[in-house]
Scaffold this active site. Sequence first.
Site, mmCIF file in Angstrom:
data_model
loop_
_atom_site.group_PDB
_atom_site.id
_atom_site.type_symbol
_atom_site.label_atom_id
_atom_site.label_comp_id
_atom_site.label_asym_id
_atom_site.label_seq_id
_atom_site.Cartn_x
_atom_site.Cartn_y
_atom_site.Cartn_z
ATOM 1 N N HIS A 1 -8.836 3.658 8.188
ATOM 2 C CA HIS A 1 -7.854 2.992 9.037
ATOM 3 C C HIS A 1 -6.430 3.076 8.490
ATOM 4 C CE1 HIS A 1 -8.372 -1.231 6.935
ATOM 5 N NE2 HIS A 1 -7.945 -0.297 6.114
ATOM 6 N N ASP B 1 -10.665 8.477 -6.875
ATOM 7 C CA ASP B 1 -9.365 7.977 -6.423
ATOM 8 C C ASP B 1 -8.269 8.599 -7.280
ATOM 9 O OD1 ASP B 1 -7.367 6.354 -5.117
ATOM 10 O OD2 ASP B 1 -8.910 4.835 -4.782
#
Length: 365
Positions: free
Chosen positions: A248, A200
């Site tokens: 998403h 990340d």
Amino acid sequence: MTEAAPSPVPLFELSTGYWAFKTLATAYELRLFAHLSGTPGMTPPEWAECCGIDERPARALLTGCASLGLLEKTGERYRNSPLSEAYLVPGKPHHFGGLLTMLDHRLYAAWGRLAEAVRTNRPVTWDSDRVRSLFESQDPAVTATFWESMHTLSSFTGQALTTAIDLKGASSLLDVGGGSGALALTLCGYWPDIKATVYDLPFVTRIAEGHIEAAGMSGRVRTLDGDFFADASLPEGHDVHTFSNVLHDWREADAKVLLKKSFDALAPGGLLVIAGYFVNEEQTGPPLAALMGLAQLIETEGRAYTASEYAGWAAEAGFVDPQTVSVESVGANGVLTARKPAAGHADVPPRSAMTTHPSERPQVT
């Protein structure tokens, strides 16, 4: 004969739905559940004195919480329900406090701007002209509330994955956009032979490192700084890739880019795992998944996708054997898996289905 109109009660319940959330959020902010934990309960006057408020609002809030199943009452005393005792008391495992705080302080006001988001097709919780996404915000207040809430959700998603998929035989997992590390920690706790990498942004992996150290898992879970759009490729050397509540957040073209990068970096025969809220194929529900799509409109560039959309994009990237499993959890209602063909396997799809998409992300318009 004129057909009778349906009852307006369901419409009234929808219209006042925010009443229940604000009752919960206010009770949590006033530390009601923390005060009641480990006690035989309190009367309205006792809690009013404990909290430093008048008896009238104390009684109203206690009554409201009891009506919602957050409190139980014996005689004149209110005590935590099992649900509240388990999840609303600070320090308990899977504490929901960060999630409630984020929803109340960050998203509650933003939902008041839903019409603006619909009209403009732009998120309203961050400046899309200044930064690429909400995830790049390093504001301490945003970081503290958002990532603690995501840790709660990811922990429950991880628990759901332990029964939805089989990672026996896998050795190395890459959690793409792994956030606080909750998913990786949960999966490594369940499958003792797996090591995991949380991939990340740098300021996010600092948060993950704290959780990893606190869990005593530094020997099996590590972090790796990166930007999955800016980096030319995903880290190699893993036989499982997880995307938990990641795809998403992005447009279809972006999601396809990420799945193609996953296919290219994943070990032959490796497993792709996509977890999150999937809207049904008719795009009529279920309600939480459908409303999550509106949350994406407010916060991100993405929307609610169907399992078949994810499966189609995975196949286009080169993955085979898509399987979807329904789960009932906080953070996900479905898990889709697919595999990268083993070296020399005949199931590699035709070239037309493996089109490489541009890695340049489209701008919000």
